[in-house]
Design a protein around this motif. Sequence first.
Motif: not given
Length: 211
Positions: A92, A105, A107, A113, A132, A136
Motif C-alpha cells: 500500500e 492506495y 499498489c 497505485a 484518482y 496517487a
Amino acid sequence: MVDRVSASITIGGTVSLSLWKSLAAAIAAEALSTDWDGEPFNDSDLTEGQPLRLYAHEVANGCFKELEPICEAHGVPFVRSSYGFTGQWGPEKVIFTGTGDPVIYPCSEDGTAYVDRAKIEALGTLAAVNAYLDEADFAVPPIVITDGIEEGASNVPSVALAQAVHVPPPLEIARMLVLSTIHMSPATAANWMAHCPWACFDKDDYGARLR
C-alpha cells in the motif's frame, strides 16, 4: 505477534526549527536511514532542495507510529509505502498532502497505485479513475527548515539548522557476562582474568564483567 514488513516514507514541506527537533527525534527512535540497510539517519543526510526519503525493514504493521502522527498533527506532507504481509494485507501507499486525512492506495510491490474492478465501478468514469491515479502520484515537496514560526522568519539551509539541533541516535544497550568465584575457583579466576582475550572490568567488591 506484530506483523512486520519493509517500508519507506518521504517527508517534506516547510517546518519550523522546533518541529524539526520533534521529527528528528521520531526518526532516530524508529532507526530510519536514507537507504535500505543504510546507517541511521544523521543531519548530513539532508539534501537542499529535496524531500527527505527514509527506509527501514521490520516495521511493525508497515507504518511509522512515531513519525506519521507528528506529520499529520503539524501538516507535514508525506508519502509512505509498505510491502504487503501474506494473508493479512497487500502493498500500500499512504499519502498525506498536509491537510485532511491520509489516503490509502493499494499498489504493486514497486509502489505503483492501481485500481481494481470494484474501484473502477465506484469511481464511475474514466476521468474519475485518472484523477484518482493522479492523486496517487502526489509529489512530496522539498523539506525546508525555518529558524522560527513567526511571520518573517528566515529560511536557513536545512543542513545547517538540523546540525544546530542534532538529535543523537538511541543509546546502545548490550548484555554483558558477569563471572565470579561462584563460577570458577579463585586460582582460576586470578590466572585467567590477566589473560582474558576480551574487555574485562572489575565488578565492585567481587567478580568481573566481560564484554
